[in-house]
Motif scaffolding. Structure first.
Motif, short mmCIF file in Angstrom:
data_model
loop_
_atom_site.label_atom_id
_atom_site.label_comp_id
_atom_site.label_asym_id
_atom_site.label_seq_id
_atom_site.Cartn_x
_atom_site.Cartn_y
_atom_site.Cartn_z
N PRO A 21 55.23 27.72 44.12
CA PRO A 21 55.58 28.71 43.09
C PRO A 21 57.05 29.10 43.22
O PRO A 21 57.58 29.24 44.32
N SER A 22 57.71 29.27 42.08
CA SER A 22 59.09 29.73 42.08
C SER A 22 59.13 31.24 42.24
O SER A 22 58.16 31.93 41.87
N PRO A 23 60.22 31.79 42.77
CA PRO A 23 60.34 33.26 42.80
C PRO A 23 60.26 33.82 41.39
O PRO A 23 60.83 33.25 40.45
N VAL A 24 59.54 34.91 41.23
CA VAL A 24 59.35 35.50 39.91
C VAL A 24 60.67 36.03 39.36
O VAL A 24 61.53 36.50 40.11
N LEU A 25 60.84 35.94 38.05
CA LEU A 25 61.99 36.54 37.37
C LEU A 25 61.47 37.74 36.59
O LEU A 25 60.73 37.58 35.61
N GLU A 26 61.80 38.96 37.03
CA GLU A 26 61.36 40.18 36.36
C GLU A 26 62.42 40.63 35.36
O GLU A 26 63.60 40.75 35.69
N LEU A 27 61.97 40.87 34.13
CA LEU A 27 62.87 41.31 33.07
C LEU A 27 62.27 42.49 32.33
O LEU A 27 61.05 42.72 32.36
N ASP A 28 63.11 43.22 31.64
CA ASP A 28 62.65 44.26 30.73
C ASP A 28 62.25 43.57 29.43
O ASP A 28 63.09 42.98 28.74
N TYR A 29 60.96 43.64 29.09
CA TYR A 29 60.54 42.92 27.88
C TYR A 29 61.18 43.50 26.63
O TYR A 29 61.29 42.83 25.59
N LEU A 30 61.64 44.76 26.70
CA LEU A 30 62.30 45.37 25.54
C LEU A 30 63.75 44.92 25.41
O LEU A 30 64.41 45.23 24.43
#
Length: 340
Positions: free
Chosen positions: A214-223
């Motif tokens: 698994p790749s490291p997760v990319l967390e973003l603001d969906y807005l």
């Protein structure tokens, strides 16, 4: 002109919560003698006149339900609120709807405001259904509620949802079956969504089951807009060995990511496959149609109200109920591109 005196004014003067003022005025729960005295002194000093609805609640349950959702702009919640409203109306009830804007700190405030309106029960989507002081407060006060979308692991919390972890695995397995080995999970902020965390767990499980890292997760603001998402993706998609597929934790994020990827000069799905989660209607209208997990969002809202009335009548089960989901392949995923 003098500002009107409200229950919030009384709470501020008494140095307590709105819910505490409501309990004192309606006689609906225990408070200390000191706090009750402060509330009654504030009421007297401010010449506060409780509403007729509040006085009637000493003996009657209101015909109003409170609804707390994270966002008024995400269509996935509009669909469930439509189901909530239909079932409430069929039972002679109306709704008070409010949103937290994905801010966990606002949950207590909006819930206390609804309690002050003496709602008969609540349907909520919260950031974290397990470690949640607001739900602890409702439990302690015996206030009936049902969670929707949330998937608590903690016992004795009623919820209607889908199996988010299994659904996240299903999306990932579909991409693996198309030959993708470098799959990135793009998530809405984990701190504001247990659903995002669980879907990511499903992604990780499916990758590991396939013998992939698994790749490291990319967390973003969906807005965030496509420009912000393009900036976040630029380094990942512009580098050698870039991901060939993206699993997004919700559909709005997936649609924005699709626009960002195209702005970078990459084709979807020719260069990068993209999948979302929720099954919102707009995903069918874009070209190509979005690959997603279709949740029965309206039915989730309807079922939450059915279970809430069972709880209000004293015979409902406080447990998680999973409704079925299905993969909607769409046209944004394809066979992995050949290595260049």
């Amino acid at each position: 002109m003098a500002r009107p005196v409200t229950i919030r004014t009384v709470a501020t003067r008494a140095g307590c919560s709105i819910a505490t003022v409501s309990r004192v005025m309606n006689g609906t729960g225990p408070t200390s003698a000191e706090v009750e005295a402060r509330v009654r002194a504030a009421v007297s000093e401010l010449a506060f006149r409780p509403s007729e609805i509040g006085r009637a609640l000493k003996s009657l349950r209101t015909r109003t339900l409170g609804v707390v959702i994270p966002s008024l702009t995400n269509p996935v919640f509009a669909s469930s609120v439509a189901g909530i409203e239909a079932q409430a109306r069929a039972r002679g009830h109306v709704l008070l709807v409010t949103a937290t804007d994905y801010d966990p700190a606002r949950e207590r405030e909006v819930v206390e405001t609804l309690i002050a309106q003496s709602v008969a029960g609540l349907v909520l989507t919260v950031a974290d259904p397990d470690d949640n002081p607001t739900l602890d407060h409702l439990d302690a006060g015996g206030i009936p509620y049902v969670l929707v979308y949330n998937e608590p692991k903690r016992a004795a919390r009623a919820a209607v949802t889908v199996d988010n972890e299994a659904a996240g695995a299903t999306l990932t397995q579909a991409l693996v079956a198309l030959g993708h080995t470098r799959i990135l999970f793009v998530a809405g902020r984990f701190a504001t969504s247990d659903r995002s965390r669980l879907r990511h767990q499903g992604y990780r499980a499916a990758m590991q089951a396939a013998g992939l890292a698994p790749s490291p997760v990319l967390e973003l603001d969906y807005l965030g807009d496509a420009d912000a998402h393009r900036s976040a993706l630029a380094g990942l998609l512009g580098a050698p060995g870039r991901p060939t597929a993206l699993v997004c934790s919700n559909d709005l994020l997936a649609l924005s990511i699709t626009a960002a990827v195209r702005d970078m000069g990459l084709a979807v799905p020719g260069d990068v496959s993209i999948a979302g989660f929720d099954g919102i209607s707009i995903g069918r209208l874009v070209s190509p149609a979005l690959c997603t997990i279709d949740q029965p969002t309206r039915r989730m809202g309807e079922r939450a109200v059915e279970r809430l009335f069972d709880l209000m009548d004293g015979h409902g089960a406080r447990a998680v109920e999973h409704l079925p989901f299905h993969l909607r392949p769409g046209g944004t995923i394809a066979v992995a591109p050949s290595p260049s």
